[in-house]
Structures are given as structure tokens and as C-alpha cells.
Design an enzyme around this catalytic site. Structure first.
Site, PDB file in Angstrom:
ATOM      1  N   TYR A  96       0.827  -1.199   0.000  1.00  0.00           N
ATOM      2  CA  TYR A  96       0.000   0.000   0.000  1.00  0.00           C
ATOM      3  C   TYR A  96       0.865   1.255   0.000  1.00  0.00           C
ATOM      4  CZ  TYR A  96       0.924   0.986   4.962  1.00  0.00           C
ATOM      5  OH  TYR A  96       1.530   1.303   6.144  1.00  0.00           O
TER       6      TYR A  96
ATOM      7  N   LYS B   3       6.430  -1.914   1.728  1.00  0.00           N
ATOM      8  CA  LYS B   3       5.265  -1.381   2.465  1.00  0.00           C
ATOM      9  C   LYS B   3       4.107  -2.386   2.362  1.00  0.00           C
ATOM     10  CE  LYS B   3       3.204   3.236   3.175  1.00  0.00           C
ATOM     11  NZ  LYS B   3       3.395   3.346   4.610  1.00  0.00           N
TER      12      LYS B   3
ATOM     13  N   GLU C 290      12.721   2.420  13.693  1.00  0.00           N
ATOM     14  CA  GLU C 290      11.792   3.479  13.253  1.00  0.00           C
ATOM     15  C   GLU C 290      10.588   3.463  14.172  1.00  0.00           C
ATOM     16  OE1 GLU C 290      10.157   2.662   9.342  1.00  0.00           O
ATOM     17  OE2 GLU C 290      10.143   0.517   9.722  1.00  0.00           O
TER      18      GLU C 290
ATOM     19  N   LEU D 279      11.252   1.313   6.745  1.00  0.00           N
ATOM     20  CA  LEU D 279      10.609   1.777   5.513  1.00  0.00           C
ATOM     21  C   LEU D 279      11.360   3.018   5.018  1.00  0.00           C
ATOM     22  CD1 LEU D 279       7.940   1.218   3.832  1.00  0.00           C
ATOM     23  CD2 LEU D 279       7.101   3.299   4.912  1.00  0.00           C
TER      24      LEU D 279
HETATM   25  N1  PLP Z   1       7.794   3.783   8.802  1.00  0.00           N
HETATM   26  C1  PLP Z   1       6.660   3.074   8.794  1.00  0.00           C
HETATM   27  C2  PLP Z   1       6.663   1.699   9.404  1.00  0.00           C
HETATM   28  C3  PLP Z   1       5.480   3.606   8.226  1.00  0.00           C
HETATM   29  O1  PLP Z   1       4.359   2.880   8.229  1.00  0.00           O
HETATM   30  C4  PLP Z   1       5.522   4.913   7.703  1.00  0.00           C
HETATM   31  C5  PLP Z   1       4.336   5.513   7.092  1.00  0.00           C
HETATM   32  O2  PLP Z   1       3.310   4.911   6.968  1.00  0.00           O
HETATM   33  C6  PLP Z   1       6.717   5.624   7.748  1.00  0.00           C
HETATM   34  C7  PLP Z   1       7.849   5.031   8.288  1.00  0.00           C
HETATM   35  C8  PLP Z   1       6.807   7.017   7.186  1.00  0.00           C
HETATM   36  O3  PLP Z   1       6.858   6.965   5.791  1.00  0.00           O
HETATM   37  P1  PLP Z   1       6.344   8.178   4.893  1.00  0.00           P
HETATM   38  O4  PLP Z   1       7.153   9.373   5.264  1.00  0.00           O
HETATM   39  O5  PLP Z   1       6.596   7.716   3.515  1.00  0.00           O
HETATM   40  O6  PLP Z   1       4.885   8.362   5.187  1.00  0.00           O
END
Ligand code: PLP
Length: 281
Positions: free
Chosen positions: A33, A145, A177, A201
């Protein structure tokens, strides 16, 4: 206003939409997603979201037929149907609809595209957040993701029950994270953030933050840091597409000193300029 739903071409109010029981997203979470913010029909950092989405599809070996342009058209249809000037856009692709068996369906089965558009104003305030450290018990595909978010859900629920806003995940004391955010620290005027590997991610907002730091001459070190280093940092930053950039005020119930206030404010202001500039607001 209610959210707008989309499933394989059909659009309607989300409450009226249905997904087949045999969609592999239902029983396996077999899909990936994306989520981002849109203003007046324009998705912030669209290319970065699309790049990551097609990388996730490749990582899961899902043969999604829609080109980027075709996917954009379907998202545009949903944004137009919703009519929301400020919206969050979510889309997912599952491997398809088939009887439940672990192996992939045969090639006659095509992936399912699901999209939702919900009213959501961007939060550009940089407001402080409370964090709770929680062991990271996820697998080694965190760079993809996927729909499988059970450890993330358990972690943020644990944080919520402890009165915190976000869980900071760690493997043996090394911060990876957040449950749905990336975590960074500022120390001695430099930014430290976990390197891009299978443990985190590659956040789109992490990418924006690194750009903003470099533009301001702030040194960036993509190197892991420990919980102790995080607790002793001048600032702890939290980033995501939906939340923007925030800083921590508390970690595990103890206050963060916020010693790099000017630098933090400069970054939040630069992020606001970047977002508003790209969104033409
Ligand atoms: N890490 C995880 C596990 C996430 O689910 C998300 C966002 O959904 C992020 C980091 C932040 O990513 P982004 O800046 O692309 O929204």
C-alpha cells in the site's frame, strides 16, 4: 464528509463498498500500500510514493498491470469524486481474488486495486509527541510497504495505553523506526537517521527531511543510533507523510531537553514552505 472508496474501478461512499471474502488481502494481507496527502487533487511527493509503490510490488512479485499513468488516473477519479480539497489518499494492491492457498494464484487472476480518499488537513504545526520504546519484533522486509502491520499495531496500541503518541521500535537497543513513522535525532547540529536497509521503511518524509537538512548545510549521518543516544539527543524528530515533521517532548515518561530548538523550528518552517510550495497553497 465521509470517505470515498474505490475497488477495481467502482467508486462510492466507503460504507457502501464491498471487498470479496477471497481477496488475498483479507486472509493473508497479501499486498502492499501507499498513503499520502493531497491538496486540490495533487498528491505531495507523488513520484516518491509511486516509486516506492512499484518497488513494493516488485518486492512481493505482484504482477500489477496498471502503469503509473493509469494508476494516477484512477487516483484522480477518486479525488474528483470525493471533492475534498484537503485529503489523505490511501491505495493498496492485493495479489488478487482466489480460494485460500498459500501459493500464488495462477496467471488468470489479476491483482485488486483498492483506493480510499478521506478528508484530512495537513498538520504543519510541528507539535510535540510523546514516545514509548518498544521491541521491534517485525520481519526483515520492513523496506517493503506490505499490508502486514500486526507488530506495528500492537506497538502503537501499547504506546497509546501508556499515554504516548507513537512507539519507537528497537532491535536490541538500536532504534529502527516508529510504528508508522521514521525516527531521527539531532546531536551537535547534525542529523542522524537509520540507514535504508531491510529494517526500516524508506519514508518519503524522511527523504524530504534529508533534502531540507542538506539545503541548510546540516550534516546528515545515515547511521543507526541506540535508545540511550536518542534519550540524550538534542532533539528527536518524527516524520511521516500524514503527520509531517514533529519532535519528541517525552520518551518513556522522561522529558526530552529540546536543546536544538532553533534548528528544529527552521526545519519545520522549511518543510511547511516545501509542502505549501509544491501544493501551491
Ligand atoms: N515507517 C513506517 C513503518 C510507516 O508505516 C511509515 C508511514 O506509513 C513511515 C515510516 C513514514 O513513511 P512516509 O514518510 O513515507 O509516510
Amino acid at each position: 464528509m465521509s470517505a470515498t472508496g474505490y475497488y477495481n474501478g467502482e467508486i462510492g461512499p466507503i460504507e457502501s463498498m464491498r471487498v470479496p471474502m477471497n481477496d488475498r488481502a483479507v486472509y493473508f494481507g497479501d499486498g502492499c500500500y501507499e498513503a499520502g496527502l493531497a491538496v486540490n487533487g495533487r498528491l505531495f511527493r507523488r513520484d516518491a510514493h509511486f516509486d516506492r509503490f512499484y518497488r513494493s510490488l516488485a518486492g512481493l512479485r505482484i504482477p500489477f498491470a496498471l502503469s503509473r499513468e493509469a494508476l494516477q488516473r484512477e487516483i484522480d477519479r477518486c479525488l474528483a469524486a470525493s471533492g475534498e480539497p484537503y485529503a489523505s489518499v490511501y491505495w493498496q494492491v492485493s495479489r488478487g481474488t482466489d480460494a485460500r492457498h498459500h501459493t500464488f494464484p495462477d496467471e488468470t487472476v489479476s491483482p485488486n486495486l483498492l483506493i480510499t480518499v478521506s478528508p484530512k488537513a495537513p498538520d504543519l504545526s510541528g507539535a510535540p509527541m510523546k514516545l514509548l520504546t518498544v521491541p521491534d519484533v517485525r520481519f526483515f522486509m520492513c523496506n517493503v510497504k506490505t499490508l502486514n502491520l500486526i507488530p506495528n499495531i500492537l506497538a502503537i496500541q501499547q504506546a497509546k495505553e501508556a499515554g504516548a503518541d507513537e512507539a519507537v521500535l528497537h532491535r536490541d537497543g538500536v532504534v529502527t523506526e516508529g510504528s508508522h513513522t521514521n525516527i531521527h535525532i539531532i546531536r551537535d547540529g547534525a542529523l542522524f537517521t537509520h540507514p535504508l536497509d531491510r529494517l526500516i521503511l524508506p519514508g518519503v518524509t524522511r527523504g524530504v527531511l534529508l533534502e531540507l537538512c542538506r539545503a541548510q548545510g546540516i550534516a546528515v549521518y545515515e547511521t543507526p543510533f541506540t535508545i540511550d543516544e536518542m534519550k540524550r539527543a538534542d532533539e528527536v524528530l518524527i516524520t511521516s507523510s500524514i503527520l509531517g515533521i514533529h519532535r519528541a517532548s517525552m520518551i518513556d515518561g522522561a522529558p526530552v531537553e529540546n536543546r536544538a530548538d532553533a534548528l528544529y523550528r527552521a526545519l519545520v518552517s522549511a518543510y511547511r514552505d516545501c509542502f505549501c510550495g509544491e501544493m501551491r497553497i
